[in-house]
Design an enzyme around this catalytic site. Structure first.
Site, PDB file in Angstrom:
ATOM      1  N   GLU A  69     -24.214 -27.498  25.757  1.00 52.50           N
ATOM      2  CA  GLU A  69     -23.095 -26.476  25.445  1.00 52.50           C
ATOM      3  C   GLU A  69     -21.777 -27.480  25.491  1.00 52.50           C
ATOM      4  O   GLU A  69     -21.528 -27.958  26.464  1.00 52.50           O
ATOM      5  CB  GLU A  69     -23.014 -25.392  26.155  1.00 52.50           C
ATOM      6  CG  GLU A  69     -21.930 -24.204  25.591  1.00 52.50           C
ATOM      7  CD  GLU A  69     -22.152 -23.653  24.171  1.00 52.50           C
ATOM      8  OE1 GLU A  69     -21.135 -23.692  23.467  1.00 52.50           O
ATOM      9  OE2 GLU A  69     -23.045 -23.413  23.769  1.00 52.50           O
ATOM     10  N   ASP A  96     -21.202 -32.585  24.052  1.00 56.73           N
ATOM     11  CA  ASP A  96     -21.297 -32.756  22.551  1.00 56.73           C
ATOM     12  C   ASP A  96     -22.397 -32.831  21.940  1.00 56.73           C
ATOM     13  O   ASP A  96     -22.958 -33.762  22.087  1.00 56.73           O
ATOM     14  CB  ASP A  96     -20.048 -33.398  21.947  1.00 56.73           C
ATOM     15  CG  ASP A  96     -19.556 -33.181  20.638  1.00 56.73           C
ATOM     16  OD1 ASP A  96     -20.406 -32.592  19.619  1.00 56.73           O
ATOM     17  OD2 ASP A  96     -18.396 -33.623  20.251  1.00 56.73           O
ATOM     18  N   ASP A 118     -23.176 -22.596  14.396  1.00 56.39           N
ATOM     19  CA  ASP A 118     -22.260 -22.424  13.585  1.00 56.39           C
ATOM     20  C   ASP A 118     -22.355 -22.957  12.042  1.00 56.39           C
ATOM     21  O   ASP A 118     -22.676 -23.920  11.825  1.00 56.39           O
ATOM     22  CB  ASP A 118     -20.918 -23.035  14.067  1.00 56.39           C
ATOM     23  CG  ASP A 118     -19.486 -22.373  13.301  1.00 56.39           C
ATOM     24  OD1 ASP A 118     -19.576 -22.122  12.083  1.00 56.39           O
ATOM     25  OD2 ASP A 118     -18.319 -22.639  14.142  1.00 56.39           O
ATOM     26  N   LYS A 122     -17.587 -23.837   4.596  1.00 56.88           N
ATOM     27  CA  LYS A 122     -16.905 -24.501   3.622  1.00 56.88           C
ATOM     28  C   LYS A 122     -17.381 -25.944   3.528  1.00 56.88           C
ATOM     29  O   LYS A 122     -17.938 -26.539   4.693  1.00 56.88           O
ATOM     30  CB  LYS A 122     -15.378 -24.672   4.330  1.00 56.88           C
ATOM     31  CG  LYS A 122     -14.782 -23.140   4.114  1.00 56.88           C
ATOM     32  CD  LYS A 122     -13.161 -23.373   4.720  1.00 56.88           C
ATOM     33  CE  LYS A 122     -12.644 -21.928   4.735  1.00 56.88           C
ATOM     34  NZ  LYS A 122     -11.272 -22.113   5.356  1.00 56.88           N
ATOM     35  N   ASP A 154     -29.105 -16.547  11.336  1.00 52.31           N
ATOM     36  CA  ASP A 154     -28.977 -15.329  10.598  1.00 52.31           C
ATOM     37  C   ASP A 154     -28.280 -15.587   9.339  1.00 52.31           C
ATOM     38  O   ASP A 154     -28.150 -14.669   8.492  1.00 52.31           O
ATOM     39  CB  ASP A 154     -28.350 -14.209  11.339  1.00 52.31           C
ATOM     40  CG  ASP A 154     -27.086 -14.570  11.728  1.00 52.31           C
ATOM     41  OD1 ASP A 154     -26.723 -15.713  12.280  1.00 52.31           O
ATOM     42  OD2 ASP A 154     -26.135 -13.719  11.545  1.00 52.31           O
ATOM     43  N   TYR A 194     -27.471 -13.048  20.951  1.00 43.78           N
ATOM     44  CA  TYR A 194     -27.153 -12.721  19.643  1.00 43.78           C
ATOM     45  C   TYR A 194     -28.082 -12.276  18.839  1.00 43.78           C
ATOM     46  O   TYR A 194     -27.828 -11.575  18.042  1.00 43.78           O
ATOM     47  CB  TYR A 194     -26.423 -14.066  18.947  1.00 43.78           C
ATOM     48  CG  TYR A 194     -25.876 -13.549  17.423  1.00 43.78           C
ATOM     49  CD1 TYR A 194     -24.587 -13.059  17.269  1.00 43.78           C
ATOM     50  CD2 TYR A 194     -26.638 -14.106  16.579  1.00 43.78           C
ATOM     51  CE1 TYR A 194     -24.264 -12.853  16.133  1.00 43.78           C
ATOM     52  CE2 TYR A 194     -26.255 -13.594  15.218  1.00 43.78           C
ATOM     53  CZ  TYR A 194     -25.183 -13.124  14.866  1.00 43.78           C
ATOM     54  OH  TYR A 194     -24.708 -12.990  13.705  1.00 43.78           O
ATOM     55  N   GLU A 195     -29.318 -12.808  18.564  1.00 41.87           N
ATOM     56  CA  GLU A 195     -30.427 -12.474  18.100  1.00 41.87           C
ATOM     57  C   GLU A 195     -30.995 -11.101  18.263  1.00 41.87           C
ATOM     58  O   GLU A 195     -31.134 -10.407  17.452  1.00 41.87           O
ATOM     59  CB  GLU A 195     -31.547 -13.505  18.470  1.00 41.87           C
ATOM     60  CG  GLU A 195     -32.962 -13.340  17.821  1.00 41.87           C
ATOM     61  CD  GLU A 195     -33.849 -14.256  17.857  1.00 41.87           C
ATOM     62  OE1 GLU A 195     -34.908 -14.053  17.344  1.00 41.87           O
ATOM     63  OE2 GLU A 195     -33.968 -15.332  18.581  1.00 41.87           O
TER      64      GLU A 195
END
Length: 215
Positions: A69, A96, A118, A122, A154, A194-195
């Site tokens: 992370e 990273d 993420d 864009k 998602d 989150y899921e």
């Protein structure tokens, strides 16, 4: 999502070098030294607060796991869990995902997980997506021939992009799930924080499981 700064995060990390590596550049080929046993090694790139990777370590004691992370606060949340759990097959990296080939030796990682990365929607940010070709090349370098990548999201746009990117890179798809939580082919899904929240509100989860070409 960027987490708010927590004053306890840095001191906690400094206090537990047995569970977390903050300078992983000198470790290629030596990660098994962090575990109780030499076992197949699996890596999650972008582990959030760690629900997925800690549960995987619990369910699979015959495998070793690394949570990577980039956010100090996020990895500190995982570390706090590990300090309590003391799982012998889990280690953490503050690092990273773009530097994997400086962290791991060729073929050192048996399998890799990307969970809810993420989406960088864009076009000018395409190279930051964790399924962009430069990232796929790094994954291929640290995995054995035919190594497996599991990807969940998602975000439909990122899913479609990743499907094309992986296909163009030559990966073979073992699973393409358009609605993971209602797919009868999947019986052992381990959720992220989150899921769980997103799916409980009726959100759709996409998954790709793919293997890199041999030779």
């Amino acid at each position: 999502m960027r987490l708010r700064n927590k004053p306890w995060a840095a001191p906690l990390i400094a206090a537990h070098p047995e569970y977390i590596s903050v300078r992983p550049e000198g470790m290629p080929g030596h990660w098994q030294e962090h575990f109780a046993q030499d076992q197949p090694l699996f890596l999650e790139v972008g582990s959030g607060k760690g629900q997925f990777i800690t549960e995987m370590a619990k369910q699979h004691p015959d495998q070793n796991f690394i949570a990577l992370e980039i956010q100090e606060v996020a990895i500190a949340y995982i570390l706090r869990k590990q300090v309590a759990l003391k799982l012998p097959n889990l280690h953490l990296i503050l690092g990273d995902g773009a530097d994997l080939t400086t962290y791991f030796a060729p073929g050192e990682v048996s399998g890799l997980f990307l969970n809810f990365s993420d989406p960088w929607p864009k076009s000018r940010h395409e190279k930051r997506r964790l399924t962009y070709q430069s990232f796929l090349a790094q994954y291929q370098a640290i995995l054995p021939q035919g190594g497996r990548l599991q990807f969940k999201t998602d975000n439909q746009g990122l899913f479609e992009y990743s499907l094309v990117s992986m296909n163009n890179f030559g990966l073979h798809f073992d699973l393409v799930a358009l609605d993971l939580h209602h797919d009868s082919r999947v019986a052992d899904n381990v959720e992220t924080e989150y899921e769980h929240k997103f799916a409980s509100r009726g959100g759709r989860i996409y998954e790709l499981v793919a293997t890199f070409p041999k030779g």
